[in-house]
Motif scaffolding. Sequence first.
Motif, short mmCIF file in Angstrom:
data_model
loop_
_atom_site.label_atom_id
_atom_site.label_comp_id
_atom_site.label_asym_id
_atom_site.label_seq_id
_atom_site.Cartn_x
_atom_site.Cartn_y
_atom_site.Cartn_z
N LYS A 189 -7.29 47.16 -12.73
CA LYS A 189 -6.11 48.02 -12.87
C LYS A 189 -6.43 49.47 -12.58
O LYS A 189 -7.33 50.05 -13.18
N LEU A 248 10.44 38.34 -10.70
CA LEU A 248 10.95 39.70 -10.64
C LEU A 248 12.47 39.71 -10.53
O LEU A 248 13.03 39.09 -9.64
N LEU A 275 -5.77 46.63 -23.44
CA LEU A 275 -6.81 46.32 -22.45
C LEU A 275 -8.16 46.83 -22.93
O LEU A 275 -9.19 46.20 -22.70
N PRO A 286 0.35 41.85 -7.32
CA PRO A 286 0.82 43.18 -6.94
C PRO A 286 1.02 44.10 -8.14
O PRO A 286 1.44 43.66 -9.20
N GLU A 314 3.26 46.22 -8.58
CA GLU A 314 4.67 46.36 -8.95
C GLU A 314 5.04 45.43 -10.10
O GLU A 314 5.90 45.73 -10.92
N LEU A 315 4.36 44.26 -10.15
CA LEU A 315 4.65 43.31 -11.21
C LEU A 315 4.38 43.90 -12.58
O LEU A 315 5.20 43.80 -13.50
N LYS A 361 6.23 55.69 -18.52
CA LYS A 361 6.49 54.25 -18.52
C LYS A 361 6.84 53.72 -17.15
O LYS A 361 6.57 52.57 -16.85
N PHE A 366 14.09 45.72 -9.81
CA PHE A 366 13.52 45.86 -11.15
C PHE A 366 13.27 47.32 -11.52
O PHE A 366 13.17 47.67 -12.67
N HIS A 390 5.54 34.87 -7.36
CA HIS A 390 5.87 35.96 -8.29
C HIS A 390 7.24 36.55 -8.01
O HIS A 390 7.83 37.19 -8.86
N GLU A 432 4.11 47.04 -13.30
CA GLU A 432 5.01 48.17 -13.54
C GLU A 432 6.35 47.67 -14.08
O GLU A 432 6.90 48.21 -15.04
N ARG A 441 -1.18 53.80 -23.27
CA ARG A 441 -0.44 52.71 -22.66
C ARG A 441 -1.20 51.39 -22.67
O ARG A 441 -0.62 50.32 -22.79
#
Lengths: 306, 347
Positions: free
Chosen positions: A115, B8, B60, A180, A182-183, B32, B12, B4, A185, B56
């Motif tokens: 990331k 979505l 992780l 990706p 974008e996913l 965000k 989005f 994927h 995000e 954020r």
Amino acid sequence: MNALRSSSGSRRSVRIKESLGDRIFLTVTYILLTLVLIAVLYPLIYIVSSSLSSPSAVSAGKVWLWPVDVSFAGYEAVFRNGQVLTGYANSLFYTVAGTFISVSLTIMVAYPLSKKSFFGRTPLMVFITFTMLFSGGLIPTYLVVKSMGMIDTRWALLIPNAVWVWQVIIARTFFQTSIPDELSEAADIDGCSDIRYIFSVVLPLAKPIIAVLSLMYAVGQWNAYFDALIYLKSQSLYPLQLILRSILILGSGTGNMDAGEMVKQQQMAELMKYSLIVVASLPVLVIYPFVQRYFVQGMLIGSVKG
Amino acid sequence: MITHKKALPNKFWLHWQLPIEGGMELSTLFSKFKTVRAPSNTRSEIGRFASRSFRRHWQLYLLVIPPVLYFIIFKYLPMANAVLAFKNYNVVKGIWGSPWVGTQYFEMFFRNPAFATLIKNTLYISFYQLIVGFPIPILLALALNEVKSARFKKTVQMVTYAPYFISTVVMVSIIMLFLSPRLGIVNTIAGALGFEAVNYLGEPGMFRTIYVLSDVWQTMGYSAVIYLAALAGVDPSLYEAAKVDGANRFQKILNVDLPGILPAAVIILILSVGNIMALGFEKMYLLQNPLNLSTSEIISTYVYKIGLLNANYSFATAVGLFNSLINLVLLLVVNAIAKRASNTSLW
């Protein structure tokens, strides 16, 4: 002659037919590849054939290609051997548990590393890859494992070698190139937490890489013997490979045969080696044709510089 | 990855308008939906990037803790423990409490009569393996690339790939069974042709060849995969151009195929040179016997015997550290050379 052809051939350069030189070259290639094929295949066939032959035929050197006096005596002896069965069970456990631990840890570090928004990913990557270049060595590692109280426990085979840097690189490259940005995000905007995102989006999309990692770790764990050699003392914990070593290489441990018939016993021990080789390699070799493409896939992801 | 798309929702990026928790500050809200940029060099920007990332992605950061601990404990702690090489290890006092002895153990190793033999054996087998083992997978891939029958190609690939999955223990026992002086198939065949039986594994002069050739047998198919992939990635127009220029098959391989796989080859060469001193302990140790020890004893097997079997921890650590250092230096040097010569390097 070949040179003559090609220089005079400039006028008819769009010729489809192969020149004589090319055809000779191709024939030689086929012959060489066939020789390679035989050289690799023959020992494998020979071992399987020997394992299926009678003890006396193997000892007399009668087996050349196909089994002679087909018998399953070797396999019976292998499966009657308690050590081998314990080793098999242990190896199954180490493979399943070890693969689970290894894959989990690998993904736990590889995903954050993929990331861009993860602060400190470059230092972390350097921190991990440096262990590929330099290591403390055998004794210092042994002392660490010892101080953790892992000597002669099952943990010693599951933890100290759990994460392979190469697998981390493969997994990270996969996450970077196949999922990706974008996913994540979009998920972020929907208020999805990272953990939930990983479980409901990343892992389902990462099935191919999970398959690759699992297979490579599983084969590695099934075939490993060195960690067991240095960390384990109790025979009851030995994986199959260590049992194999004592029977196949040190030539001991085939205890349960009639001591009175020396010759027969020796013939049997010899035959048992072939059967044991087949039994020990079978699980991996049987699944191999089905999983081959995953291995190739893994190697190719790994070779992408990222 | 087409799947994927279903996950979505359309457009989005408009979703930021939907659920906004109460009391959320504008800046947090902004972060965000704005992709966090990689930081430029100003300090404050790095700081902002860091704190935003921590806020954020705290989950992780929690996630990487176990693997990072793993690396600290099982990789970096041993590196720190390598100070053992400069200490006289005392079990009671532990690594850090034991007295310093300086480079005594290194000097001991350099003055040891075994030193020259160990270095020689390690380097000899490594270079032998490099010279034989490096080009063969390339040749195999080039040859497979010429084959037109897809079935034959697949068969050869699958069969040559299979031995890679045989474990070291099994591999070594196969070698021992085949080369056994009494019953081995090699001696049986040689005997049928009228040759005397030879105890191959007892011949120091043959050990290296046995080691290297069995390795080639086991890994050539696996190693060829990378090159085959590189060949598949060569621009087809180059082949057409070669054809128009009247190149024959050999010239095509020389001028199109080989340059196409050069980067992959250089990377693999660097990696193998970097591993020269880290020669496989497992296979070597299993193949050793008292008769072939003069050519088969290498640094890693020596460290194991001195260190773990004889419990001479400090001395073995010094030998191992020396080995690791040479390894690192070799890798760095070769990488630098490759960078200059072919613009390909590991980093």
